[in-house]
Every structure is written in structure tokens, then in C-alpha cells.
Design a protein around this motif. Structure first.
Motif, PDB file in Angstrom:
ATOM      1  N   ILE A 123       0.840  -1.209   0.000  1.00 29.52           N
ATOM      2  CA  ILE A 123       0.000   0.000   0.000  1.00 29.52           C
ATOM      3  C   ILE A 123       0.874   1.257   0.000  1.00 29.52           C
ATOM      4  O   ILE A 123       0.616   2.236  -0.708  1.00 29.52           O
ATOM      5  CB  ILE A 123      -0.934  -0.032   1.219  1.00 29.52           C
ATOM      6  N   SER A 124       1.933   1.229   0.802  1.00 27.37           N
ATOM      7  CA  SER A 124       2.829   2.394   0.877  1.00 27.37           C
ATOM      8  C   SER A 124       3.511   2.654  -0.469  1.00 27.37           C
ATOM      9  O   SER A 124       3.598   3.815  -0.928  1.00 27.37           O
ATOM     10  CB  SER A 124       3.866   2.165   1.966  1.00 27.37           C
ATOM     11  N   GLN A 125       3.968   1.594  -1.138  1.00 26.17           N
ATOM     12  CA  GLN A 125       4.631   1.755  -2.427  1.00 26.17           C
ATOM     13  C   GLN A 125       3.649   2.261  -3.492  1.00 26.17           C
ATOM     14  O   GLN A 125       3.996   3.106  -4.326  1.00 26.17           O
ATOM     15  CB  GLN A 125       5.234   0.410  -2.861  1.00 26.17           C
ATOM     16  N   VAL A 126       2.431   1.748  -3.457  1.00 23.31           N
ATOM     17  CA  VAL A 126       1.431   2.197  -4.437  1.00 23.31           C
ATOM     18  C   VAL A 126       1.117   3.676  -4.223  1.00 23.31           C
ATOM     19  O   VAL A 126       0.991   4.455  -5.184  1.00 23.31           O
ATOM     20  CB  VAL A 126       0.168   1.329  -4.355  1.00 23.31           C
ATOM     21  N   GLU A 127       0.976   4.080  -2.964  1.00 16.93           N
ATOM     22  CA  GLU A 127       0.687   5.491  -2.684  1.00 16.93           C
ATOM     23  C   GLU A 127       1.840   6.383  -3.144  1.00 16.93           C
ATOM     24  O   GLU A 127       1.620   7.483  -3.686  1.00 16.93           O
ATOM     25  CB  GLU A 127       0.418   5.670  -1.193  1.00 16.93           C
ATOM     26  N   SER A 128       3.064   5.927  -2.934  1.00 16.51           N
ATOM     27  CA  SER A 128       4.216   6.713  -3.409  1.00 16.51           C
ATOM     28  C   SER A 128       4.213   6.800  -4.934  1.00 16.51           C
ATOM     29  O   SER A 128       4.480   7.863  -5.519  1.00 16.51           O
ATOM     30  CB  SER A 128       5.522   6.075  -2.927  1.00 16.51           C
ATOM     31  N   ALA A 129       3.909   5.668  -5.585  1.00  8.21           N
ATOM     32  CA  ALA A 129       3.867   5.678  -7.052  1.00  8.21           C
ATOM     33  C   ALA A 129       2.765   6.590  -7.566  1.00  8.21           C
ATOM     34  O   ALA A 129       2.926   7.268  -8.590  1.00  8.21           O
ATOM     35  CB  ALA A 129       3.668   4.258  -7.566  1.00  8.21           C
ATOM     36  N   GLN A 130       1.644   6.647  -6.877  1.00  8.93           N
ATOM     37  CA  GLN A 130       0.554   7.528  -7.297  1.00  8.93           C
ATOM     38  C   GLN A 130       0.978   9.002  -7.218  1.00  8.93           C
ATOM     39  O   GLN A 130       0.573   9.817  -8.047  1.00  8.93           O
ATOM     40  CB  GLN A 130      -0.682   7.288  -6.415  1.00  8.93           C
ATOM     41  N   GLN A 131       1.770   9.336  -6.230  1.00 12.90           N
ATOM     42  CA  GLN A 131       2.201  10.722  -6.084  1.00 12.90           C
ATOM     43  C   GLN A 131       3.275  11.106  -7.109  1.00 12.90           C
ATOM     44  O   GLN A 131       3.406  12.270  -7.471  1.00 12.90           O
ATOM     45  CB  GLN A 131       2.739  10.932  -4.668  1.00 12.90           C
ATOM     46  N   GLU A 132       4.043  10.124  -7.583  1.00 11.97           N
ATOM     47  CA  GLU A 132       5.156  10.436  -8.466  1.00 11.97           C
ATOM     48  C   GLU A 132       4.787  10.420  -9.941  1.00 11.97           C
ATOM     49  O   GLU A 132       5.520  10.980 -10.760  1.00 11.97           O
ATOM     50  CB  GLU A 132       6.298   9.432  -8.221  1.00 11.97           C
ATOM     51  N   THR A 133       3.726   9.773 -10.323  1.00 11.10           N
ATOM     52  CA  THR A 133       3.391   9.668 -11.746  1.00 11.10           C
ATOM     53  C   THR A 133       2.285  10.646 -12.109  1.00 11.10           C
ATOM     54  O   THR A 133       1.442  11.001 -11.268  1.00 11.10           O
ATOM     55  CB  THR A 133       2.948   8.225 -12.091  1.00 11.10           C
ATOM     56  N   GLN A 134       2.320  11.062 -13.382  1.00 10.36           N
ATOM     57  CA  GLN A 134       1.298  11.970 -13.918  1.00 10.36           C
ATOM     58  C   GLN A 134       0.518  11.308 -15.048  1.00 10.36           C
ATOM     59  O   GLN A 134      -0.398  11.934 -15.595  1.00 10.36           O
ATOM     60  CB  GLN A 134       1.970  13.257 -14.423  1.00 10.36           C
ATOM     61  N   ASP A 135       0.876  10.096 -15.378  1.00  4.82           N
ATOM     62  CA  ASP A 135       0.201   9.396 -16.481  1.00  4.82           C
ATOM     63  C   ASP A 135      -1.195   8.979 -16.021  1.00  4.82           C
ATOM     64  O   ASP A 135      -1.334   8.191 -15.084  1.00  4.82           O
ATOM     65  CB  ASP A 135       1.030   8.181 -16.877  1.00  4.82           C
ATOM     66  N   PRO A 136      -2.255   9.499 -16.678  1.00  7.01           N
ATOM     67  CA  PRO A 136      -3.621   9.161 -16.230  1.00  7.01           C
ATOM     68  C   PRO A 136      -3.899   7.668 -16.263  1.00  7.01           C
ATOM     69  O   PRO A 136      -4.550   7.132 -15.352  1.00  7.01           O
ATOM     70  CB  PRO A 136      -4.510   9.918 -17.212  1.00  7.01           C
ATOM     71  N   ALA A 137      -3.437   6.957 -17.272  1.00  6.99           N
ATOM     72  CA  ALA A 137      -3.700   5.518 -17.353  1.00  6.99           C
ATOM     73  C   ALA A 137      -3.007   4.787 -16.221  1.00  6.99           C
ATOM     74  O   ALA A 137      -3.570   3.867 -15.591  1.00  6.99           O
ATOM     75  CB  ALA A 137      -3.236   4.981 -18.698  1.00  6.99           C
ATOM     76  N   LEU A 138      -1.757   5.197 -15.939  1.00  4.90           N
ATOM     77  CA  LEU A 138      -1.027   4.535 -14.848  1.00  4.90           C
ATOM     78  C   LEU A 138      -1.650   4.862 -13.488  1.00  4.90           C
ATOM     79  O   LEU A 138      -1.732   4.011 -12.610  1.00  4.90           O
ATOM     80  CB  LEU A 138       0.432   4.970 -14.883  1.00  4.90           C
ATOM     81  N   VAL A 139      -2.099   6.125 -13.347  1.00  4.87           N
ATOM     82  CA  VAL A 139      -2.763   6.516 -12.089  1.00  4.87           C
ATOM     83  C   VAL A 139      -4.013   5.666 -11.863  1.00  4.87           C
ATOM     84  O   VAL A 139      -4.305   5.221 -10.749  1.00  4.87           O
ATOM     85  CB  VAL A 139      -3.106   8.009 -12.106  1.00  4.87           C
ATOM     86  N   GLN A 140      -4.760   5.428 -12.950  1.00  5.89           N
ATOM     87  CA  GLN A 140      -5.970   4.613 -12.825  1.00  5.89           C
ATOM     88  C   GLN A 140      -5.641   3.191 -12.416  1.00  5.89           C
ATOM     89  O   GLN A 140      -6.309   2.598 -11.564  1.00  5.89           O
ATOM     90  CB  GLN A 140      -6.729   4.624 -14.152  1.00  5.89           C
ATOM     91  N   ARG A 141      -4.566   2.630 -13.009  1.00  3.70           N
ATOM     92  CA  ARG A 141      -4.173   1.272 -12.659  1.00  3.70           C
ATOM     93  C   ARG A 141      -3.693   1.210 -11.204  1.00  3.70           C
ATOM     94  O   ARG A 141      -4.010   0.261 -10.456  1.00  3.70           O
ATOM     95  CB  ARG A 141      -3.068   0.777 -13.586  1.00  3.70           C
ATOM     96  N   LEU A 142      -2.883   2.213 -10.830  1.00  2.00           N
ATOM     97  CA  LEU A 142      -2.391   2.237  -9.453  1.00  2.00           C
ATOM     98  C   LEU A 142      -3.541   2.390  -8.450  1.00  2.00           C
ATOM     99  O   LEU A 142      -3.509   1.838  -7.343  1.00  2.00           O
ATOM    100  CB  LEU A 142      -1.386   3.357  -9.268  1.00  2.00           C
ATOM    101  N   ASP A 143      -4.556   3.139  -8.849  1.00  2.97           N
ATOM    102  CA  ASP A 143      -5.714   3.306  -7.960  1.00  2.97           C
ATOM    103  C   ASP A 143      -6.426   1.970  -7.741  1.00  2.97           C
ATOM    104  O   ASP A 143      -6.851   1.649  -6.613  1.00  2.97           O
ATOM    105  CB  ASP A 143      -6.674   4.334  -8.546  1.00  2.97           C
ATOM    106  N   LYS A 144      -6.560   1.167  -8.795  1.00  2.00           N
ATOM    107  CA  LYS A 144      -7.185  -0.147  -8.653  1.00  2.00           C
ATOM    108  C   LYS A 144      -6.337  -1.058  -7.776  1.00  2.00           C
ATOM    109  O   LYS A 144      -6.849  -1.798  -6.930  1.00  2.00           O
ATOM    110  CB  LYS A 144      -7.386  -0.785 -10.020  1.00  2.00           C
ATOM    111  N   VAL A 145      -4.982  -0.982  -8.000  1.00  2.00           N
ATOM    112  CA  VAL A 145      -4.103  -1.791  -7.164  1.00  2.00           C
ATOM    113  C   VAL A 145      -4.207  -1.368  -5.703  1.00  2.00           C
ATOM    114  O   VAL A 145      -4.253  -2.203  -4.784  1.00  2.00           O
ATOM    115  CB  VAL A 145      -2.647  -1.683  -7.653  1.00  2.00           C
ATOM    116  N   HIS A 146      -4.292  -0.066  -5.468  1.00  2.00           N
ATOM    117  CA  HIS A 146      -4.385   0.453  -4.100  1.00  2.00           C
ATOM    118  C   HIS A 146      -5.676  -0.016  -3.430  1.00  2.00           C
ATOM    119  O   HIS A 146      -5.675  -0.459  -2.264  1.00  2.00           O
ATOM    120  CB  HIS A 146      -4.300   1.986  -4.123  1.00  2.00           C
ATOM    121  N   ARG A 147      -6.792   0.085  -4.147  1.00  2.00           N
ATOM    122  CA  ARG A 147      -8.056  -0.361  -3.565  1.00  2.00           C
ATOM    123  C   ARG A 147      -8.019  -1.861  -3.266  1.00  2.00           C
ATOM    124  O   ARG A 147      -8.517  -2.318  -2.228  1.00  2.00           O
ATOM    125  CB  ARG A 147      -9.222  -0.049  -4.503  1.00  2.00           C
TER     126      ARG A 147
END
Length: 454
Positions: A261-285
């Protein structure tokens, strides 16, 4: 104790007292028959004396008879009108001379000369005990036979028999009652070890796995206790293995999920790619839901194991939990508060009750809309049970769902985040505290979940 099931005590009493009752009744019947026999012998002796005395009053004179039977003797024989002695003299036998000519003659066996014959006959519907005596008289050229009969009613015989029975059975009845009391006391004393063992098992906690002590019990109960202690030791080993598994699972699952969860949250803050953010959001949930599921599973496993009861103030615990969850309730736009008693001392596992309240409040926050009011209440029933209540003014549940709310992995909503174990945990914790959990709808809308502990 379930009265519909067979009882060892009742069976023992039945098989010990029933034969005693049968033997007592059989003995009473035999005693009555014996008493009748002795009374009959006494009456037969009296009748024999009477018939011989009457025969002595009949004196042969040549070829005739002189009957010297004064009126006073007749009055003595007939003095009792209810059970008087009847007599008759006939010669030859059956040819009436004196007395009551209606007295019946003996049937079948006939008297032997000078030997009394006793028999029973009936006259006017009344039973008679009779004796017949045949005597020879007359000269040698013209021998003749004289028959003297005496009869007496059976009332005297029955009276004597009843008195004998009363004198015999009264002591037997007292002895039978005393024996019944001794048998009951003996059975109760003999089963006392089982009673103590039952009380010892009923009074111990559901999680108390210590061996059972039965040092004063008989050999048969010792065998039962030994088997139970072997079972308890096996269960204790199983519980210890389960606890070790829970602790290992908690360490092996929580830490990696928390890191993910911590790594996913860090990745969400560092990326600006909308598709990647969406994938990371699903992984986080998914990771958050997995962490929540692991937490719930571990909580459920702990709730099914040992309950560590200790004195605590239930009202203070409820207020403390309400304060802990107030920030999250405010963030969700909901009103969370406490109502009820200021103090309620109980003996319970504070950690498990805290977990149960947390599950109920989390469900209310998760599945009710903003603006909902959530209330914690603490009360006490007249029977002494402590009651924990969580109410909300949300939409509640459908009537068809009320029968499924405590089933594991059942969910009443498709909203993300839940895993269907919250209410199952609440029910298990309530049962481990000797109570239960209930859910009911509130009019006009809302849901009330109640935990009772004893």
C-alpha cells in the motif's frame, strides 16, 4: 437439564423401586391368601367342635333318636343375626329332622363315618363354611346313619383375614417406604460424582481447557474424566497451533500488504500518467481491501479462540470507542454520539468488545449516506444482561436480508471496501461472552444492532 431425555437417576430408581413395588404387592396378595387360610382353619376347628357338641345331643334310643337340644343352646348358635351358625340334623342323610332344612348337602365327596367333612356352600347368595358329620346308630339288625351339619358365614373369616393383613402389611408398608427412601438416597449419593462433574463442566469458561479434577469419584467416573482430559489436552494443542498460525499469518501478511500500500501510494504521487494513475488506484483499492480482509479474518480467528474476561466499565469503553471514531465520522459528514448509562461494570474481554463496536461503527460509516446519525448506547436488561447498541438512521436492510446478516462473507451492499465478515465477528464475540447479537429495523428508517453479554 433436558427433561425429555432419559435420566440415569430415573432409570436406576425405576429398576430398583418397581421390582420392590411388585414384590410388595405380590407379598401382600400371598399374605392375604395365607391369612384367609389360617382364618379358615380357625373357623373349621370351631365348626368341628360345634358339630361334635351337637352330635352329642342326639342320643339313639332303640331304633329311634332322642334329641336333647335345649332352647338356650339354639339361642347361643343363632345369637349373631348377621353371621349366625346354622345347623341341621337329618336321618338318613338328607331326611330333615331338626334345624334349618335349607342347608345345602355336600356335593361330590361324601363324609366318612365319624370324620368331619368341611366344604363351602352358598345359601341365599351368602357364602357359608360348613361341616358335615355322619354317625351310625340303631341296633345291629337295623343300622342307620345320622348326619349332623353346621354352617357359618364367611364374614368372620374375612374379618380375621383383614385384621391379619392389616397387622402384617402395615409394618411391611413402613419398611417399604423406608427402603424406598434409602434406595433414593443411595442412588443420589452414588450419582453425586457425576453431578459434581456436570457442575464443574457447566461453570467453567468455554475456553477453559485445564484438566478436570475428580479425585473422590468412583472408578467408572475416573475413566470418563480421563477421556475428557485427553480430549481437552488435544483441543488445547489445537488451539495453541491455531494461535501460532494466527500470529505467523499476522506477521507474514500484514507487513507485505502494508508495504505494498505504501509503495502504491508513493507511485501515485510520483506519476502523472492518467492511465497509470488509474491502474495504481485499482491496485491500491485491492491492497487496502486485502489488508482489511486479513485484519477481519485474524479478528474472527481470535474471537473464536480464548476470551480473556476482566472487570471493566462498559459505558466508559463505549464512550472511548465513540471518541476514537468521531474524527472519521465528521470527515464523512455524519453525527456520531453516545447515549446511555454513565457506568456499567461487567466482566468481559475489552479488546474483543472494542473490535465488535469498531466493526459496527465501520459498517455504519461505510454503508450509510452523509448526514446519517450514529448512536452508541449502553444499558442493562432486567435479567442482568449488559446491552451494547449501535443505531443509525440510514436506509437499513431489506426484509429478505435480515436472515443472512450474520452469515460469513455475505454482503448486503455492493459498495467497495467490505468483505462480509463484520457482523459475523460481532455475533461470535457476543456468543463468546455468553450472549447473542440481534439486528432489527428502526421505524421509519434505520438499523439497530444489539450485543448482549452475560
Amino acid at each position: 437439564m433436558d427433561r425429555s431425555r432419559p435420566s440415569l437417576r430415573r432409570k436406576l430408581l425405576w429398576w430398583l423401586l418397581l421390582p420392590q413395588l411388585v414384590l410388595w404387592a405380590t407379598g401382600g396378595l400371598l399374605a392375604y391368601r395365607i391369612a384367609l387360610s389360617y382364618a379358615e382353619k380357625a373357623i373349621d376347628q370351631s365348626l368341628t367342635q360345634s358339630v361334635r357338641a351337637l352330635a352329642r345331643q342326639v342320643k339313639p334310643i332303640g331304633s329311634g333318636l332322642l334329641i336333647d337340644f335345649p332352647r338356650a343352646a339354639q339361642d347361643v348358635l343363632e345369637q349373631d343375626p348377621d353371621d349366625r351358625i346354622s345347623y341341621t340334623v337329618s336321618s338318613p342323610p338328607g331326611q330333615f329332622l331338626l334345624g334349618n332344612q335349607r342347608l345345602p348337602q355336600p356335593e361330590g365327596e361324601q363324609p366318612v363315618r365319624s370324620v368331619p367333612l368341611h366344604y363351602t356352600a352358598t345359601l341365599d347368595g351368602r357364602a357359608l363354611r360348613m361341616v358335615a358329620l355322619d354317625l351310625d346308630y340303631g341296633d345291629g339288625d337295623v343300622p342307620q346313619v345320622l348326619r349332623v351339619q353346621v354352617g357359618k358365614g364367611m364374614a368372620e373369616q374375612q374379618r380375621i383375614a383383614r385384621e391379619l393383613i392389616a397387622d402384617m402389611l402395615a409394618p411391611l408398608l413402613v419398611l417399604g417406604a423406608l427402603l424406598s427412601v434409602l434406595v433414593y438416597g443411595g442412588v443420589r449419593r452414588g450419582l453425586a460424582p457425576l453431578t459434581r462433574l456436570t457442575a464443574q463442566l457447566e461453570n467453567r469458561s468455554v475456553n477453559a481447557l485445564q484438566p478436570i479434577a475428580a479425585t473422590e469419584a468412583p472408578q467408572e467416573v475416573h475413566a470418563l474424566v480421563t477421556a475428557l482430559n485427553d480430549l481437552l489436552r488435544a483441543v488445547e494443542r489445537s488451539v495453541l497451533q491455531e494461535k501460532r498460525f494466527i500470529n505467523d499469518a499476522a506477521h507474514q501478511l500484514r507487513t507485505p500488504l502494508a508495504g505494498l500500500i505504501s509503495q502504491v501510494e508513493s507511485a501515485q504521487q510520483e506519476t502523472q500518467d492518467p492511465a497509470l494513475v488509474q491502474r495504481l488506484d485499482k491496485v491500491h483499492r485491492g491492497a487496502v481491501r486485502s489488508a482489511h480482509l486479513v485484519h477481519q479474518l485474524l479478528t474472527l480467528a481470535r474471537s473464536e479462540s480464548q476470551v480473556l474476561r476482566a472487570p471493566l466499565d462498559l459505558a466508559a469503553l463505549a464512550r472511548e470507542v465513540a471518541r476514537e471514531w468521531t474524527p472519521r465520522a465528521l470527515a464523512a459528514g455524519m453525527d456520531l454520539g453516545y447515549e446511555g448509562l454513565d457506568r456499567l461494570p461487567v466482566s468481559a474481554d475489552a479488546l474483543q468488545l472494542r473490535e465488535a463496536l469498531a466493526n459496527l461503527i465501520d459498517n455504519a460509516l461505510r454503508y450509510t449516506p452523509a448526514g446519517t446519525s450514529i448512536t452508541l448506547r449502553v444499558g442493562q436488561d432486567p435479567d442482568g444482561s449488559a446491552v451494547l447498541v449501535v443505531e443509525d438512521t440510514g436506509p437499513g436492510l431489506r426484509a429478505d436480508d435480515m436472515d443472512h446478516v450474520f452469515q460469513r462473507f455475505w454482503r448486503g451492499s455492493e459498495l467497495p471496501g467490505g468483505c462480509g465478515l463484520g457482523l459475523a465477528i460481532v455475533q461470535e464475540i457476543a456468543r463468546r461472552h455468553g450472549g447473542d447479537a440481534r439486528v432489527e429495523q428502526i421505524a421509519p428508517q434505520g438499523l439497530r444492532v444489539e450485543i448482549r453479554i452475560r
